[in-house]
Design an enzyme around this catalytic site. Structure first.
Site, mmCIF file in Angstrom:
data_model
loop_
_atom_site.group_PDB
_atom_site.id
_atom_site.type_symbol
_atom_site.label_atom_id
_atom_site.label_comp_id
_atom_site.label_asym_id
_atom_site.label_seq_id
_atom_site.Cartn_x
_atom_site.Cartn_y
_atom_site.Cartn_z
ATOM 1 N N GLN A 12 0.780 -1.215 0.142
ATOM 2 C CA GLN A 12 0.090 -0.091 0.127
ATOM 3 C C GLN A 12 0.773 1.368 0.008
ATOM 4 O OE1 GLN A 12 -3.796 -0.037 2.362
ATOM 5 N NE2 GLN A 12 -2.503 -1.487 3.646
ATOM 6 N N LEU A 13 1.819 1.177 1.043
ATOM 7 C CA LEU A 13 2.566 2.392 0.972
ATOM 8 C C LEU A 13 3.584 2.573 -0.077
ATOM 9 C CD1 LEU A 13 3.371 5.179 2.719
ATOM 10 C CD2 LEU A 13 5.127 3.422 3.922
ATOM 11 N N ALA A 62 7.091 -5.605 4.778
ATOM 12 C CA ALA A 62 6.713 -5.909 6.060
ATOM 13 C C ALA A 62 5.884 -7.111 6.184
ATOM 14 C CB ALA A 62 5.919 -4.765 7.029
ATOM 15 N N THR A 64 2.520 -8.061 7.457
ATOM 16 C CA THR A 64 1.379 -7.354 7.889
ATOM 17 C C THR A 64 -0.015 -8.119 8.292
ATOM 18 O OG1 THR A 64 0.529 -6.631 5.695
ATOM 19 C CG2 THR A 64 1.993 -5.207 6.855
ATOM 20 N N ASP A 104 1.020 1.200 15.533
ATOM 21 C CA ASP A 104 0.305 1.591 16.980
ATOM 22 C C ASP A 104 0.226 0.368 17.770
ATOM 23 O OD1 ASP A 104 -1.389 0.598 14.815
ATOM 24 O OD2 ASP A 104 -3.318 1.475 15.660
ATOM 25 N N TYR A 127 2.426 -10.029 15.845
ATOM 26 C CA TYR A 127 2.600 -8.685 14.904
ATOM 27 C C TYR A 127 3.337 -7.705 15.529
ATOM 28 C CZ TYR A 127 1.915 -4.997 11.718
ATOM 29 O OH TYR A 127 1.971 -3.756 10.982
ATOM 30 N N TRP A 152 -4.039 1.778 11.180
ATOM 31 C CA TRP A 152 -5.092 1.677 10.368
ATOM 32 C C TRP A 152 -5.053 2.051 8.956
ATOM 33 C CZ3 TRP A 152 -10.404 2.768 13.435
ATOM 34 C CH2 TRP A 152 -10.178 2.254 14.833
#
Ligand SMILES: NC(=O)c1ccc[n+]([C@@H]2O[C@H](COP(=O)([O-])OP(=O)(O)OC[C@H]3O[C@@H](n4cnc5c(N)ncnc54)[C@H](OP(=O)(O)O)[C@@H]3O)[C@@H](O)[C@H]2O)c1
Length: 287
Positions: A12-13, A62, A64, A104, A127, A152
């Site tokens: 995604q990033l 990562a 995830t 987070d 995780y 998120w």
């Protein structure tokens, strides 16, 4: 021209960084994912770094899969922590600043106010533990690094809560979504822009610094689902349920709002309100 290595670039990033790259003509990007550079292979990393020169490394790679990590803690640790050791060692050799992402989920969620970078960590999932070990590896082995914890994450790329809700909301008349986990969604495009603005701006100071970045605001997953349906004109009814009514393998923090004062003060980055960014992504998905 500054050269930026982006690892894990198909996620995604990484995809959002790619989408933004045209807005940053002073940067030249080198994108790799597991096929071009498998970060679990230290020799491959060292050979890659011997051949190529970079000014920055942004590590988007990562493991995830939060629930799957409960069954595969060693794989999660290998990808989220050991590879950070390998990468930071390679970066330090050539004095390349290392930008790394964390989560987070390093917190246990027992706070009553937004978590700042100095708050005690206590992950409640494999995780979270593996990501915390990744932070530690960066602190131990990086010469210069910025670690950004985010929460998120979603995007028009990849799989995430927004895309799952859109699919299920169109298929079903009612969906049960938990209301007792509170945090802040983060559009990966906003995070990507914040990272590139940091790299475009002032010189990164030597040493390892920790930051928090999410979108602005505080909501539950229930509120998030409601907003996704409302903004998309989906008439699916959302039933609010407690976490204990939706058993999953990994324990998540009940409260994981991040305090973003430090990153705002040090770098003056933009932090859009979560609903504004959600509207933008829903438009992208519509097109
Ligand atoms: N997603 C969230 O909600 C969230 C929340 C907080 C923090 N974060 C953190 O934010 C960062 C970016 O997350 P994201 O959602 O963009 O992740 P993502 O979409 O899962 O992308 C991660 C990328 O890394 C690749 N990868 C996995 N193992 C690799 C290896 N050994 N070598 C090279 N690449 C490898 C993945 O490939 P495969 O797909 O083939 O495995 C994938 O393309 C991560 O550090 C994540 O922990 C994410």
């Amino acid at each position: 021209m500054k050269r930026i290595l982006v690892t894990g670039s198909k996620g995604q990033l990484g995809s959002e960084l790619r989408a933004l790259s045209l807005n940053y003509p002073d940067f030249q990007f080198i994108y790799t994912d597991i096929d071009e550079l498998n970060l679990t292979d230290q020799n491959a990393i060292n050979t890659f770094f011997e051949k190529e020169d970079f000014d920055f490394c942004i590590n988007c790679a990562a493991y995830t899969a939060v629930d799957k990590a409960e069954d595969e803690p060693q794989t999660a640790m290998l990808i989220n922590a050991t590879t950070v050791e390998y990468l930071t060692k390679a970066c330090s050799k050539k004095q390349i600043p290392f930008i790394h992402l964390s989560t987070d989920y390093v917190f246990d969620g027992k706070n009553y106010k937004p978590y700042s970078e100095t708050d005690a960590v206590s992950p409640c999932s494999q995780y979270g533990k593996s990501k915390l070990a990744g932070e530690k590896a960066a602190f131990d082995f990086a010469d210069t690094a910025i670690i950004i914890r985010t929460s998120w994450l979603y995007s028009s790329y990849g799989n995430n809560f927004v895309k799952t809700m859109l699919r299920l909301g169109r298929e079903r008349k009612e969906l049960s979504v938990i209301f007792d986990q509170v945090g802040t969604p983060t559009y990966a495009g906003d995070l990507a822009k914040a990272i590139l603005d940091i790299l475009s701006g002032s010189k990164i100071k030597t040493g390892v610094s920790l930051y928090h970045y999410s979108n602005e605001g505080v909501i539950s997953w229930y509120d998030f689902a409601q907003a996704i349906f409302l903004e998309s004109g989906i008439s699916c009814h959302v039933k609010a349920i407690e976490s204990k009514e939706f058993p999953v393998k990994a324990t998540r923090p009940f409260y994981s709002v991040l305090n973003k004062s430090k990153i705002k003060n040090d770098f003056q980055v933009e932090v859009p309100y979560w609903l504004d960014s959600l509207k933008l992504v829903l438009k992208q998905l519509e097109n």
